[in-house]
Design a protein around this motif. Structure first.
Motif: not given
Length: 238
Positions: A94-97, A114, A116-119
């Motif tokens: 949920e933390f984009d990891q 890590q 990016p949120s828009d990956w």
């Protein structure tokens, strides 16, 4: 058997030859059983050894197989305890990891990767370099997956678990996959082979080896008997 009975049997060529064949057959049967028992024991022993894995294409973007030596370095999300594993079925939390799921528990790659949120997509090169395709339509480098190797081969009970370094393995040496003479293969997955299939294969190999050894021994005895038969015939005639 009394000496007189033995002389009576050997006095008749047919009976003496039949007696020798029966005795030889009993010896061959006992030898075959012993060989088979030894081969089965070796098959069972080999089945229990570690390192029996298979690598296959999964087509899943977040599956990664280690081709060669080394382990993924992972850490506990809660206490940051470091472990080592060959499990390469990864997910994004949920933390984009990037995380590895082992026995229903998520382990972070160490160091963390890590996204990016828009990956949108992820690509991992053979040397562990991780690239990500963002919503803007461009690829960017976001980190490198590290491998661990050990000065001594660790006797992990299950290399796909989250394993701790031991005194037997020695301290881990952390580096890129190329440092361990290995590569990462994306969209491939490494799994342990089925123990039943390994056992069946080993038993077939053991049975084949037993049959071959027994056949060679039988052939050698047949040649020996053929070469000594004229001499025995002359002794009986005398």
């Amino acid at each position: 058997m009394a000496r007189s009975q033995m002389e009576t049997i050997l006095a008749v060529p047919g009976d003496g030859r039949r007696f020798c064949q029966l005795a030889q057959g009993s010896v061959m049967s006992i030898r075959f059983v012993l060989l088979l028992a030894i081969c089965v024991a070796l098959a069972l022993l080999c089945t229990g050894t570690t390192g029996q894995t298979t690598v296959s294409r999964s087509g899943r973007e977040l599956d990664f197989a280690i081709v060669g030596h080394g382990y993924f370095v992972v850490s506990d999300i809660e206490n940051a305890e470091v472990r080592y594993t060959r499990a390469g079925g990864m997910n994004v939390n949920e933390f984009d990891q990037l995380v590895v799921s082992i026995n229903s528990q998520e382990w972070l790659l160490d160091p963390p990767i890590q996204l990016p949120s828009d990956w949108q997509r992820i690509a991992v090169q053979h040397d562990g370099e991780v690239q990500c395709l963002a919503a803007g339509g461009y690829w960017t480098d976001i980190g490198q997956i590290q491998f661990a190797r050990f000065s001594r081969t660790p006797a992990f009970e299950n290399m796909f678990d989250a394993n701790m370094a031991t005194d037997d393995s020695g301290p881990p040496i952390i580096g890129s996959p190329s440092d361990t003479q290995s590569i990462i293969q994306q969209s491939w997955i490494e799994k342990p082979r089925s123990s039943s299939l390994i056992l069946a294969r080993n038993l077939l190999i053991a049975l084949f080896a037993c049959i071959v050894v027994n056949a060679l021994a039988l052939q050698r005895n047949t040649i020996t008997d053929t070469s000594t038969e004229p001499q025995n015939a002359r002794e009986i005639a005398d």
